[in-house]
Design a protein around this motif. Structure first.
Motif, mmCIF file in Angstrom:
data_model
loop_
_atom_site.group_PDB
_atom_site.id
_atom_site.type_symbol
_atom_site.label_atom_id
_atom_site.label_comp_id
_atom_site.label_asym_id
_atom_site.label_seq_id
_atom_site.Cartn_x
_atom_site.Cartn_y
_atom_site.Cartn_z
ATOM 1 N N ILE A 1 0.752 -1.266 -0.008
ATOM 2 C CA ILE A 1 -0.066 -0.077 0.050
ATOM 3 C C ILE A 1 0.850 1.184 -0.131
ATOM 4 C CG2 ILE A 1 -1.849 1.075 1.196
ATOM 5 C CD1 ILE A 1 -2.535 -1.460 2.546
ATOM 6 N N GLN A 2 2.166 1.118 0.706
ATOM 7 C CA GLN A 2 2.895 2.355 0.857
ATOM 8 C C GLN A 2 3.769 2.586 -0.584
ATOM 9 O OE1 GLN A 2 5.917 1.742 3.862
ATOM 10 N NE2 GLN A 2 5.595 3.884 4.465
ATOM 11 N N LYS A 3 3.894 1.704 -1.268
ATOM 12 C CA LYS A 3 4.492 1.718 -2.556
ATOM 13 C C LYS A 3 3.499 2.413 -3.698
ATOM 14 C CE LYS A 3 8.403 -1.117 -2.784
ATOM 15 N NZ LYS A 3 8.319 -2.399 -1.931
ATOM 16 N N SER A 4 2.176 2.033 -3.297
ATOM 17 C CA SER A 4 1.074 2.369 -4.098
ATOM 18 C C SER A 4 0.925 4.014 -3.781
ATOM 19 C CB SER A 4 -0.193 1.817 -4.096
ATOM 20 O OG SER A 4 -1.371 2.292 -4.794
ATOM 21 N N GLY A 5 1.058 4.203 -2.536
ATOM 22 C CA GLY A 5 1.045 5.580 -2.176
ATOM 23 C C GLY A 5 2.190 6.526 -2.511
ATOM 24 N N GLU A 6 3.330 6.020 -2.481
ATOM 25 C CA GLU A 6 4.511 6.922 -3.259
ATOM 26 C C GLU A 6 4.086 7.064 -4.535
ATOM 27 O OE1 GLU A 6 7.879 4.593 -2.504
ATOM 28 O OE2 GLU A 6 7.717 4.718 -0.303
ATOM 29 N N LEU A 7 3.657 6.068 -5.474
ATOM 30 C CA LEU A 7 3.440 6.430 -6.773
ATOM 31 C C LEU A 7 2.144 7.347 -6.743
ATOM 32 C CD1 LEU A 7 3.230 5.905 -9.977
ATOM 33 C CD2 LEU A 7 1.527 4.015 -9.132
ATOM 34 N N LEU A 8 1.098 7.311 -6.155
ATOM 35 C CA LEU A 8 -0.057 8.435 -5.911
ATOM 36 C C LEU A 8 0.618 9.807 -5.676
ATOM 37 C CD1 LEU A 8 -3.133 7.939 -3.901
ATOM 38 C CD2 LEU A 8 -2.203 10.059 -4.449
ATOM 39 N N MET A 9 1.485 9.974 -4.532
ATOM 40 C CA MET A 9 1.929 11.154 -4.482
ATOM 41 C C MET A 9 2.708 11.736 -5.298
ATOM 42 S SD MET A 9 0.259 11.663 -1.910
ATOM 43 C CE MET A 9 0.528 13.620 -2.144
ATOM 44 N N SER A 10 3.489 11.029 -6.144
ATOM 45 C CA SER A 10 4.455 11.482 -7.248
ATOM 46 C C SER A 10 3.647 12.058 -8.304
ATOM 47 C CB SER A 10 5.422 10.425 -7.809
ATOM 48 O OG SER A 10 4.553 9.564 -8.497
ATOM 49 N N ILE A 11 2.402 11.414 -8.545
ATOM 50 C CA ILE A 11 1.279 11.904 -9.710
ATOM 51 C C ILE A 11 0.743 13.062 -9.112
ATOM 52 C CG2 ILE A 11 -0.668 11.243 -11.019
ATOM 53 C CD1 ILE A 11 0.071 8.261 -10.685
ATOM 54 N N MET A 12 0.463 13.388 -7.652
ATOM 55 C CA MET A 12 -0.391 14.418 -7.482
ATOM 56 C C MET A 12 0.755 15.618 -7.322
ATOM 57 S SD MET A 12 -3.063 15.441 -5.753
ATOM 58 C CE MET A 12 -3.898 13.961 -5.027
ATOM 59 N N ASP A 13 2.038 15.567 -7.450
ATOM 60 C CA ASP A 13 2.973 16.551 -7.584
ATOM 61 C C ASP A 13 2.954 16.767 -8.826
ATOM 62 O OD1 ASP A 13 3.490 16.432 -4.844
ATOM 63 O OD2 ASP A 13 5.623 15.101 -5.087
ATOM 64 N N GLY A 14 2.816 16.037 -9.788
ATOM 65 C CA GLY A 14 2.816 16.274 -11.173
ATOM 66 C C GLY A 14 1.417 17.208 -11.429
ATOM 67 N N VAL A 15 0.437 16.689 -10.937
ATOM 68 C CA VAL A 15 -1.043 17.388 -11.114
ATOM 69 C C VAL A 15 -0.644 18.843 -10.530
ATOM 70 C CG1 VAL A 15 -3.124 17.582 -10.206
ATOM 71 C CG2 VAL A 15 -2.221 15.339 -11.227
ATOM 72 N N GLU A 16 -0.052 18.885 -9.413
ATOM 73 C CA GLU A 16 -0.194 20.616 -8.777
ATOM 74 C C GLU A 16 0.604 21.326 -9.693
ATOM 75 O OE1 GLU A 16 1.646 20.407 -4.727
ATOM 76 O OE2 GLU A 16 0.809 22.133 -4.630
ATOM 77 N N LYS A 17 1.756 20.948 -10.449
ATOM 78 C CA LYS A 17 2.366 21.772 -11.292
ATOM 79 C C LYS A 17 1.547 22.014 -12.615
ATOM 80 C CE LYS A 17 7.063 20.223 -10.083
ATOM 81 N NZ LYS A 17 7.060 18.729 -9.612
ATOM 82 N N MET A 18 0.588 21.129 -13.116
ATOM 83 C CA MET A 18 -0.151 21.508 -14.207
ATOM 84 C C MET A 18 -1.210 22.750 -13.839
ATOM 85 S SD MET A 18 -1.278 17.854 -15.168
ATOM 86 C CE MET A 18 -2.066 18.094 -16.662
ATOM 87 N N ILE A 19 -1.581 22.688 -12.665
ATOM 88 C CA ILE A 19 -2.739 23.493 -12.293
ATOM 89 C C ILE A 19 -2.520 25.059 -12.635
ATOM 90 C CG2 ILE A 19 -4.344 24.396 -10.283
ATOM 91 C CD1 ILE A 19 -4.660 21.401 -10.834
ATOM 92 N N LYS A 20 -3.379 25.615 -13.647
ATOM 93 C CA LYS A 20 -3.454 27.034 -13.967
ATOM 94 C C LYS A 20 -4.651 27.121 -14.695
ATOM 95 C CE LYS A 20 -1.018 26.670 -18.303
ATOM 96 N NZ LYS A 20 -0.838 25.362 -18.609
ATOM 97 N N PRO A 21 -5.049 28.316 -14.787
ATOM 98 C CA PRO A 21 -6.283 28.975 -15.137
ATOM 99 C C PRO A 21 -6.122 28.508 -16.681
ATOM 100 C CG PRO A 21 -5.398 30.855 -14.118
ATOM 101 C CD PRO A 21 -4.387 29.755 -13.959
ATOM 102 N N GLY A 22 -7.161 28.054 -17.431
ATOM 103 C CA GLY A 22 -7.554 27.639 -18.788
ATOM 104 C C GLY A 22 -7.213 26.100 -18.949
ATOM 105 N N LEU A 23 -6.680 25.546 -17.767
ATOM 106 C CA LEU A 23 -6.449 24.074 -18.034
ATOM 107 C C LEU A 23 -7.810 23.222 -17.979
ATOM 108 C CD1 LEU A 23 -4.162 21.647 -18.143
ATOM 109 C CD2 LEU A 23 -4.717 21.314 -15.579
#
Ligand code: MF3
Ligand code: CO
Ligand code: CO
Length: 293
Positions: A56-78
């Motif tokens: 579960i922890q490994k799955s959580g690590e993957l999840l949080m790396s994806i979440m960090d990627g999402v955070e970088k994408m977030i901007k008006p117009g997306l």
């Protein structure tokens, strides 16, 4: 993220109700089998093995790396569908599966919930706008193990209402997590969240709850974000569940849109949510999807 405070001492009665001392019961590894059976039979709760926890922890690590990627994408117009494409591709590329896709008919690989949308927003053609708040909820299945977490982001520059509800929702999760330890109860978690959020003049959504997670998407127990101190099931090392309070700036009432998924506030007020997957340890807790709150 570890809670160092031991809320039950070795000589206290064990919270499982056996009548034995904690040190001779659930705190003792040798007794682990009996407790596992007890929680399964009594509550249908799966106390996880160390192998399962690692998964579960490994799955959580993957999840949080994806979440960090999402955070970088977030901007008006997306476009919200671009978040879906990104999350879907990242999960698949990691050899994992998006748990939400086709889950009870849900059509996408992530939930994207904007402003008055409480949860289960379906990504599509809508564009993020300056001043919006947006919750992104991600659930990968990696090697059969589920992790579940969400964060609410600001789009561009937040106004005062956006700032307030996001701060209160984050602190609500933090307070819920901080009471997690062997010997505290599910009611203690709900109580901590409810008293804080309502004390800030906000409201707690009742219809959606946290849940056991790891081997399946939604396991027992249900984790209510409201409740009474000392009530409900005693937390036990090896329990893994989400805490995911949905907090509204206005009233708690909600309805679900025609699409059968999107839950929105009745009064149109903003709603924010943060979610983590939490493991109960002998010392307290550990987040398997850790991030700062
Ligand atoms: N991830 C959500 C949760 O926290 C569940 C989403 S189910 C879906 O439990 F079908 F809406 F995706
Ligand atoms: Co969840
Ligand atoms: Co979730």
């Amino acid at each position: 993220m570890k809670n160092k405070s031991i809320k039950i001492s070795r000589n206290d009665n064990c919270p499982c109700g056996s009548g034995k001392k904690f040190k001779n019961c659930c705190r003792n590894e040798k007794q682990g089998i009996a407790i596992r059976d007890e929680y399964k039979n009594r509550y249908n709760i799966i106390l996880k093995t160390s192998e399962q926890i690692e998964g579960i922890q490994k799955s959580g690590e993957l999840l949080m790396s994806i979440m960090d990627g999402v955070e970088k994408m977030i901007k008006p117009g997306l476009k919200t569908d671009e978040i879906n494409i990104f999350v879907h591709d990242q999960i698949i590329n990691a050899g994992a599966i998006p748990a939400t896709l086709n889950y009870r008919g849900y059509p996408k690989s992530v939930c994207v919930s904007i402003n008055e949308v409480i949860c289960h927003g379906i990504p599509g053609d809508r564009l993020l706008a300056d001043g919006d708040i947006v919750n992104v909820d991600i659930t990968p299945i990696l090697n059969g193990y589920y992790a579940d977490a969400s964060k609410t982001f600001f789009v561009g520059t937040p106004g005062p209402d956006a700032k307030k509800i996001v701060a209160v929702a984050a602190e609500s999760l933090k307070r819920g997590i901080e009471v997690v330890a062997p010997g505290t109860t599910l009611g203690d978690i709900g109580h901590a969240i409810q008293t804080y959020a309502e004390g800030q003049g906000c409201s707690v959504v009742r219809e959606f709850v946290g849940h056991g997670v790891g081997i399946d998407f939604h396991e027992q127990p249900q984790v209510l974000h409201f409740g009474n101190k000392g009530k409900g099931i005693a937390l036990m090392p090896g329990m893994v569940f989400t805490i995911e309070p949905m907090i509204n700036l206005g009233k708690k009432g909600l309805h679900v849109l025609e699409d059968q998924w999107t839950a929105v506030t009745n009064d149109g007020s903003l709603s924010a949510q943060f979610e983590q997957t939490i493991l109960v340890t002998q010392e307290g807790y550990e987040s398997l999807t850790p991030y700062e709150l």
